[in-house]
Write a protein that holds these residues in place. Sequence first.
Motif, PDB file in Angstrom:
ATOM      1  N   GLN A  60       0.818  -1.218   0.000  1.00  0.00           N
ATOM      2  CA  GLN A  60       0.000   0.000   0.000  1.00  0.00           C
ATOM      3  C   GLN A  60       0.856   1.275   0.000  1.00  0.00           C
ATOM      4  O   GLN A  60       0.342   2.368  -0.251  1.00  0.00           O
ATOM      5  N   VAL A  61       2.169   1.130   0.229  1.00  0.00           N
ATOM      6  CA  VAL A  61       3.066   2.281   0.212  1.00  0.00           C
ATOM      7  C   VAL A  61       3.386   2.725  -1.221  1.00  0.00           C
ATOM      8  O   VAL A  61       3.926   3.802  -1.433  1.00  0.00           O
ATOM      9  N   ASN A  95       3.831   6.301  -2.312  1.00  0.00           N
ATOM     10  CA  ASN A  95       2.662   7.079  -1.904  1.00  0.00           C
ATOM     11  C   ASN A  95       3.110   7.935  -0.722  1.00  0.00           C
ATOM     12  O   ASN A  95       2.949   7.566   0.438  1.00  0.00           O
ATOM     13  N   PRO A 104       2.219  10.899   0.651  1.00  0.00           N
ATOM     14  CA  PRO A 104       1.289  11.355   1.689  1.00  0.00           C
ATOM     15  C   PRO A 104       0.942  10.247   2.686  1.00  0.00           C
ATOM     16  O   PRO A 104       0.910  10.474   3.900  1.00  0.00           O
ATOM     17  N   TRP A 105       0.703   9.037   2.177  1.00  0.00           N
ATOM     18  CA  TRP A 105       0.376   7.901   3.055  1.00  0.00           C
ATOM     19  C   TRP A 105       1.551   7.576   3.966  1.00  0.00           C
ATOM     20  O   TRP A 105       1.394   7.386   5.174  1.00  0.00           O
ATOM     21  N   LEU A 106       2.743   7.516   3.370  1.00  0.00           N
ATOM     22  CA  LEU A 106       3.941   7.178   4.141  1.00  0.00           C
ATOM     23  C   LEU A 106       4.250   8.265   5.160  1.00  0.00           C
ATOM     24  O   LEU A 106       4.598   7.968   6.310  1.00  0.00           O
ATOM     25  N   HIS A 163       2.127  10.331   6.599  1.00  0.00           N
ATOM     26  CA  HIS A 163       1.156  10.242   7.693  1.00  0.00           C
ATOM     27  C   HIS A 163       1.538   9.116   8.657  1.00  0.00           C
ATOM     28  O   HIS A 163       1.417   9.263   9.876  1.00  0.00           O
ATOM     29  N   LEU A 164       2.031   8.019   8.104  1.00  0.00           N
ATOM     30  CA  LEU A 164       2.415   6.862   8.918  1.00  0.00           C
ATOM     31  C   LEU A 164       3.606   7.181   9.812  1.00  0.00           C
ATOM     32  O   LEU A 164       3.552   6.993  11.031  1.00  0.00           O
TER      33      LEU A 164
END
Length: 197
Positions: A57-58, A66, A68-70, A72-73
Amino acid sequence: MTQLIGLTGGIATGKSTVSNILAQAGLPIVDADKIAWKVEGPGMPTTQAIAAHFGPQVLLADGSLNRPWLGHLVFNDATKLAELNAITRMPIQQAILTAIVAAGKKAPRAIILDVPLLFEGGWDHICDQVIVVSAPPAVVLQRLMARNHLDEAAAQARIDSQLPLTTKAQRADVVIDNGQNVDKTRTAVLKWLKTIN
């Protein structure tokens, strides 16, 4: 003799503004962020290692991170941030050192090493001088919220994930205030530039 000048600052202090002024003055810029983006590009070994660790999902459909996803994590979990840094540190360091050597072959009076996490990564130890770009905390927070479309809590979490700006300023050889306007910043940068032989 070519000097290696470290350039850093807190997130959203306007380090890129100072870097651009120095580039316009003819100094070569080794930009750690741009190098990191290449090292972490689609299909690169480092990108594949990040995906193997954090899950598919990264990655976006084109194989790029990704971000923004990473972001945020990792900016909400110090352990995950440390895990990401452990994967990326060595490949990025090697690419930066290669870029410094390449820039030095042109024998400029100075090479600017633009690294957001300069102190955290220990890059200050190889620099002849370190410039820290500073701005008031309220200005930094507003800039980051606007630039990255973050709410106040998310923006503050990113600021808090870095070494405090006051600590960076204390360790600097030169502090450039970028909290007002670009003209004042440019004047301060060009004044410092005259001190480089």
